[in-house]
Design an enzyme around this catalytic site. Structure first.
Site, PDB file in Angstrom:
ATOM      1  N   LYS A  59      95.483  60.900  -5.934  1.00  0.00           N
ATOM      2  CA  LYS A  59      94.050  60.878  -5.863  1.00  0.00           C
ATOM      3  C   LYS A  59      93.311  60.162  -7.017  1.00  0.00           C
ATOM      4  O   LYS A  59      93.677  60.385  -8.025  1.00  0.00           O
ATOM      5  CB  LYS A  59      93.836  62.456  -5.483  1.00  0.00           C
ATOM      6  CG  LYS A  59      92.296  62.504  -5.024  1.00  0.00           C
ATOM      7  CD  LYS A  59      92.243  64.230  -4.770  1.00  0.00           C
ATOM      8  CE  LYS A  59      90.703  64.557  -4.216  1.00  0.00           C
ATOM      9  NZ  LYS A  59      90.955  66.310  -3.822  1.00  0.00           N
ATOM     10  N   SER A 112      89.040  67.149   0.698  1.00  0.00           N
ATOM     11  CA  SER A 112      88.738  65.840  -0.136  1.00  0.00           C
ATOM     12  C   SER A 112      89.699  64.823  -0.481  1.00  0.00           C
ATOM     13  O   SER A 112      89.468  63.683  -0.590  1.00  0.00           O
ATOM     14  CB  SER A 112      87.800  66.182  -1.195  1.00  0.00           C
ATOM     15  OG  SER A 112      88.567  66.908  -2.223  1.00  0.00           O
ATOM     16  N   SER A 162      91.103  71.364  -0.070  1.00  0.00           N
ATOM     17  CA  SER A 162      91.045  69.950  -0.062  1.00  0.00           C
ATOM     18  C   SER A 162      92.575  69.382  -0.019  1.00  0.00           C
ATOM     19  O   SER A 162      92.653  68.082   0.196  1.00  0.00           O
ATOM     20  CB  SER A 162      90.424  69.229  -1.355  1.00  0.00           C
ATOM     21  OG  SER A 162      88.945  69.263  -1.080  1.00  0.00           O
TER      22      SER A 162
END
Ligand code: GLN
Length: 480
Positions: free
Chosen positions: A79, A154, A178
């Site tokens: 990420k 996310s 997330s």
């Protein structure tokens, strides 16, 4: 594109015995990353040169008879909030544009020591604020099962990357869901370990008392191996804890007839999609048939978890984001004439709407006069939630529930209404507030063909047990 990678163990073995190579695997991943870009937008930066160099070094080490580790030559995607040495790290926010990481996250170091190769940075909601990856300054990530829908957030880019088979595993962060929610929306496995089990050093902070790092994979066994590599004490993060003495691999088969599972009743009360519910009930029936003792358990304070989270998380966000001032990192407004204007303009132009909303809410709940009414009260509720989970884990080995009220929603469906978006987190935030481990597992598809997730939780530091049961669920579900 598809999830056609063998297990991580098999991949590393193949690299070590020469039937495959780090460079081959890295090329395969890089090609796939490139190919999906236009259609899915799962990644926002490719680390081609560094990845190929690393892969070559691994192949060379093998040729010299050295052991490059348990993840030898395996490509992965991180990420964009993980610092990767000498590469741009933006947490998908414009305010960090141009920021080159001067050091590297401990989790990435651990993976590299084990031979893994980071090939790209995944798209995400800016600063990990969101549940759909629509709040990215680099455009939305599309759901691999239906491009008119979100991949969740996310860590939407990380989950989509694994679902699309770009890489065998990806890293996400989970502050309020997330990792788990995008994993559920994309039909993959997402593990949020116990708070402190994986070092947060070198990961851009969102809510420091809630943030957890974890793997997104195609199967439980792979998540366990990645956790095994990343977990444990790190002197650069004082909140880290020791890993389980037995580690997280070599998961023995669990005897279901010894297992007590509590079904969180509050998660069934409001807004739960019928198909998500039906699939969960079906799974519970199968577990019962295997001998597990399944019963309902009420955790009344979990009803307050969302409100509590949306006070504590923004409070921590407002503090963590104060360092982005146009002086030290990333974007700095050139039109400003003095220091104050530099701060104002850089933050005003660099941050998106959601970051600003959270800074304002967070500053408000921490301000004198409101601190007692909001922040302190939320902390009291947090303690109640922790105590309720502790009490429940005296009676049950595991708690189970849905990951989210619905399957993947349409792009644009909730992005105009922050409260609707926050409601997507209603079943995931409690685990972060309590610091307990929780995993999202695929639990079939709905009638539209969209993945459904199931969430399994265990007591603090029972990550190994969590993985044992997760494996059983995976097995039970494999003969549908
Ligand atoms: N969706 C939640 C939020 O917006 C959780 C985000 C996260 O876990 N990073 O705060």
């Amino acid at each position: 594109m598809q999830q056609d990678w063998p297990t991580l163990k098999e991949l590393a073995t193949a690299v070590k015995n020469g039937s495959s190579s780090a460079i081959d695997l890295t090329h395969r991943a890089l090609e796939r990353v490139e190919r999906q870009q236009k259609k899915y937008n799962a990644t926002i930066l490719t680390l081609k040169e560094a990845a190929l160099k690393r892969a070559e070094a691994i192949d060379r080490a093998i040729a010299e008879g050295k052991d490059p580790g348990v993840l030898a030559g395996i490509p992965f995607i991180a990420k964009d909030n993980f610092l990767i040495l000498n590469s741009e790290t933006r947490a998908a926010s414009n305010i960090l544009s141009g920021f080159i990481a001067p050091y590297q996250a401990s989790a990435i170091n651990a993976l590299e020591r084990a031979g893994a190769v980071c090939v790209a940075k995944a798209n995400m909601d800016a600063f990990a604020h969101g549940a759909s990856t629509e709040n990215s300054d680099f455009g939305v990530t599309k759901n691999p099962y239906d491009t008119s829908r979100v991949a969740g957030g996310s860590s939407g880019g990380s989950a989509a990357s694994v679902a699309l088979g770009l890489v065998p595993f990806a890293l996400g962060t989970d502050t309020g869901g997330s990792i788990r929610q995008p994993a559920a929306f994309c039909g993959v496995v997402g593990l949020k370990p116990t708070y402190g089990l994986v070092s947060r050093n070198g990961v851009i902070a969102m809510g420091s008392s809630l943030d957890c790092i974890g793997p997104i994979t195609s199967r439980v066994e792979d998540a366990a191996l990645v956790l095994d590599v990343m977990s444990g004490r790190d002197e650069l993060d004082s909140t880290t804890i020791e890993k389980d003495k037995l580690g997280y691999t070599n998961l023995e088969k669990l005897k279901l007839d010894k297992v007590k599972i509590g079904v969180i009743s509050e998660y069934f009360e409001q807004g739960l999609d019928d198909e998500v519910k039906a699939k969960l009930l079906k799974l519970l029936k199968k577990l019962e048939a295997g001998g597990a003792k399944v019963s309902n358990v009420s955790l009344p304070s979990t009803k307050l978890a969302l409100a509590c989270y949306y006070i504590i998380a923004p409070a921590e966000v407002s503090s963590n984001l104060s360092r982005y001032d146009g002086i030290r990192y990333g974007y700095s407004d050139r039109d400003a004439n003095d220091l104050e204007q530099t701060y104002l303009n850089s933050r005003g132009k660099g941050f998106g709407k959601e970051a600003k909303r959270r800074i304002i809410i967070g500053t408000f709940v921490l301000s004198s006069g409101y601190y007692d009414a909001y922040y302190k009260k939320a902390m009291t509720v947090r303690t109640k939630i922790i105590n309720e989970f502790d009490a429940a884990f005296k009676d049950y080995d595991y708690l189970i529930g849905p990951v989210a009220p619905t399957t993947a929603f349409k792009i644009g469906e909730k992005s105009k209404d922050p409260l609707q978006m926050y409601l997507a987190d209603v079943m995931t935030v409690a685990a972060n507030l309590a610091g307990i481990p929780s995993i999202s597992l695929p639990n079939g598809l709905d009638e539209k063909g969209l993945p459904i997730g199931v969430q399994l939780m265990a007591g603090r530091q029972n990550d190994r047990n969590l993985l044992l049961m997760a494996k059983m669920i995976e097995e039970v579900n494999s003969h549908a």
